[in-house]
Write a protein that holds these residues in place. Structure first.
Motif, short mmCIF file in Angstrom:
data_model
loop_
_atom_site.label_atom_id
_atom_site.label_comp_id
_atom_site.label_asym_id
_atom_site.label_seq_id
_atom_site.Cartn_x
_atom_site.Cartn_y
_atom_site.Cartn_z
N LEU A 101 57.42 34.37 47.84
CA LEU A 101 56.68 33.40 47.03
C LEU A 101 57.59 32.24 46.60
CD1 LEU A 101 54.43 35.68 44.80
CD2 LEU A 101 53.73 34.28 46.77
N ALA A 102 58.84 32.54 46.29
CA ALA A 102 59.79 31.48 45.94
C ALA A 102 60.02 30.56 47.14
CB ALA A 102 61.11 32.09 45.47
N ARG A 103 60.13 31.14 48.34
CA ARG A 103 60.31 30.32 49.54
C ARG A 103 59.05 29.50 49.83
NH1 ARG A 103 60.91 33.41 53.89
NH2 ARG A 103 60.73 35.38 52.82
N ALA A 104 57.87 30.08 49.62
CA ALA A 104 56.62 29.34 49.83
C ALA A 104 56.54 28.13 48.91
CB ALA A 104 55.42 30.26 49.62
N GLU A 105 56.90 28.33 47.66
CA GLU A 105 56.90 27.22 46.72
C GLU A 105 57.90 26.14 47.15
OE1 GLU A 105 57.28 26.37 41.93
OE2 GLU A 105 57.78 28.36 42.70
N ALA A 106 59.09 26.56 47.57
CA ALA A 106 60.11 25.60 48.02
C ALA A 106 59.67 24.85 49.27
CB ALA A 106 61.43 26.33 48.28
N GLU A 107 58.84 25.49 50.10
CA GLU A 107 58.33 24.86 51.33
C GLU A 107 57.19 23.89 51.04
OE1 GLU A 107 58.39 25.74 55.02
OE2 GLU A 107 60.41 26.45 54.68
N GLY A 108 56.71 23.87 49.81
CA GLY A 108 55.66 22.93 49.44
C GLY A 108 54.26 23.49 49.45
N TRP A 109 54.10 24.79 49.67
CA TRP A 109 52.77 25.39 49.61
C TRP A 109 52.31 25.40 48.15
CZ3 TRP A 109 49.69 26.54 53.65
CH2 TRP A 109 50.30 26.54 54.91
N GLU A 110 51.02 25.27 47.94
CA GLU A 110 50.50 25.17 46.58
C GLU A 110 49.82 26.42 46.07
OE1 GLU A 110 48.39 21.64 45.66
OE2 GLU A 110 49.68 20.41 46.93
N ARG A 111 49.21 27.18 46.98
CA ARG A 111 48.43 28.33 46.53
C ARG A 111 48.54 29.47 47.55
NH1 ARG A 111 45.65 24.53 48.62
NH2 ARG A 111 45.60 23.29 46.75
N VAL A 112 48.36 30.69 47.03
CA VAL A 112 48.43 31.90 47.85
C VAL A 112 47.21 32.76 47.56
CG1 VAL A 112 49.81 33.94 48.42
CG2 VAL A 112 50.95 31.86 47.68
N LEU A 113 46.70 33.38 48.61
CA LEU A 113 45.54 34.26 48.54
C LEU A 113 45.92 35.59 49.16
CD1 LEU A 113 42.38 34.26 48.04
CD2 LEU A 113 42.19 33.63 50.45
N LEU A 114 45.37 36.68 48.64
CA LEU A 114 45.55 37.99 49.26
C LEU A 114 44.38 38.89 48.93
CD1 LEU A 114 46.46 40.36 47.04
CD2 LEU A 114 48.59 39.12 47.12
N ILE A 115 44.29 39.98 49.66
CA ILE A 115 43.31 41.03 49.37
C ILE A 115 44.12 42.23 48.91
CG2 ILE A 115 41.47 42.49 50.29
CD1 ILE A 115 40.92 39.41 50.26
N GLY A 116 43.90 42.67 47.67
CA GLY A 116 44.70 43.78 47.18
C GLY A 116 44.22 44.28 45.84
N ASP A 117 45.03 45.16 45.27
CA ASP A 117 44.72 45.81 44.00
C ASP A 117 45.31 44.98 42.86
OD1 ASP A 117 43.44 48.02 45.20
OD2 ASP A 117 45.40 48.92 45.63
N LEU A 118 44.44 44.49 41.97
CA LEU A 118 44.89 43.66 40.85
C LEU A 118 45.96 44.35 39.99
CD1 LEU A 118 44.73 41.04 39.30
CD2 LEU A 118 42.76 41.97 38.06
N GLN B 176 44.10 20.18 62.91
CA GLN B 176 45.28 21.00 63.18
C GLN B 176 45.88 21.53 61.89
OE1 GLN B 176 46.30 21.74 66.35
NE2 GLN B 176 44.46 20.68 66.94
N ALA B 177 46.58 22.65 62.00
CA ALA B 177 47.27 23.22 60.86
C ALA B 177 48.43 22.32 60.48
CB ALA B 177 47.80 24.61 61.21
N PRO B 178 48.73 22.23 59.18
CA PRO B 178 49.89 21.42 58.79
C PRO B 178 51.16 22.05 59.32
CG PRO B 178 49.08 22.66 56.92
CD PRO B 178 48.11 22.88 58.05
N ALA B 179 52.17 21.26 59.50
CA ALA B 179 53.46 21.74 60.02
C ALA B 179 54.26 22.42 58.92
CB ALA B 179 54.23 20.60 60.62
N GLY B 180 53.83 23.63 58.54
CA GLY B 180 54.59 24.43 57.59
C GLY B 180 54.35 24.12 56.13
N ARG B 181 53.51 23.17 55.81
CA ARG B 181 53.29 22.85 54.41
C ARG B 181 51.80 22.83 54.10
NH1 ARG B 181 57.70 20.64 51.52
NH2 ARG B 181 59.47 20.58 52.85
N GLY B 182 51.50 23.10 52.84
CA GLY B 182 50.12 23.07 52.41
C GLY B 182 49.86 21.99 51.43
#
Length: 175
Positions: free
Chosen positions: A98-115, A169-175
């Motif tokens: 998650l720290a790397r995702a934030e550093a890469e410029g992604w803004e949000r994360v989604l998952l399917i799991g147990d709260l 197209q998908a963004p090049a590694g950033r969201g």
């Protein structure tokens, strides 16, 4: 002690075997796998943890999806080998990625799991996010990597492969 590193092509089959062990081979029938078809995992965020003997102790993957058209990360699967469960490795993989995702410029994360499990990493139940059926809406969780990143983001979760067939197209590694 674990050594974290990016997942490489050489890790693929070991990681797949770990996911089969932890989730059973039928895992690919889940609706989340329909969103992954024709799209490669994001290598900059997908990681492997090796134990002191060099064996795969855990792994995490991320995939690009869209929620109501907004680029979003889909976290999962994340797995820890049964011999290493309870050692904090799952949390290490999640926090690090998650720290790397934030550093890469992604803004949000989604998952399917147990709260109860994912709440400790900042995930909350998502209202208005329509994951493909038969997913239980109570298991659709999200996290904003930047304040307000989920504001105004709602609607169906779609694959980047579907978007590509529509000329986007998908963004090049950033969201």
């Amino acid at each position: 002690m674990f050594q974290l590193g990016p997942e490489t092509d050489n890790d693929w089959w070991e990681v797949e075997a770990l996911f089969d062990l932890c989730f059973a081979p039928g895992r690919e029938a889940l609706s989340s796998y329909r969103l992954r078809e024709g799209v490669a995992p994001l290598r900059a965020l997908s990681a492997v943890a090796r134990d002191r003997d060099g064996g795969v102790a855990g792994a995490i993957r991320f995939w690009p999806v869209r929620v109501g058209g907004a680029p979003t990360l889909l976290l999962g699967p994340v797995a820890v080998h049964p011999t290493h469960q309870g050692e904090g490795l799952g949390g290490l993989l999640i926090r690090d990625s998650l720290a790397r995702a934030e550093a890469e410029g992604w803004e949000r994360v989604l998952l399917i799991g147990d709260l109860p499990y994912y709440r400790r990493f900042g995930f909350a139940r998502m209202e208005g996010v329509e994951f493909p059926p038969p997913t239980n809406p109570d298991r659709v969780l999200g996290q904003a990597l930047h304040p307000g990143a989920w504001e105004g983001v709602a609607g169906p979760v779609t694959s980047f492969a579907e978007m590509a067939t529509e000329g986007q197209q998908a963004p090049a590694g950033r969201g």
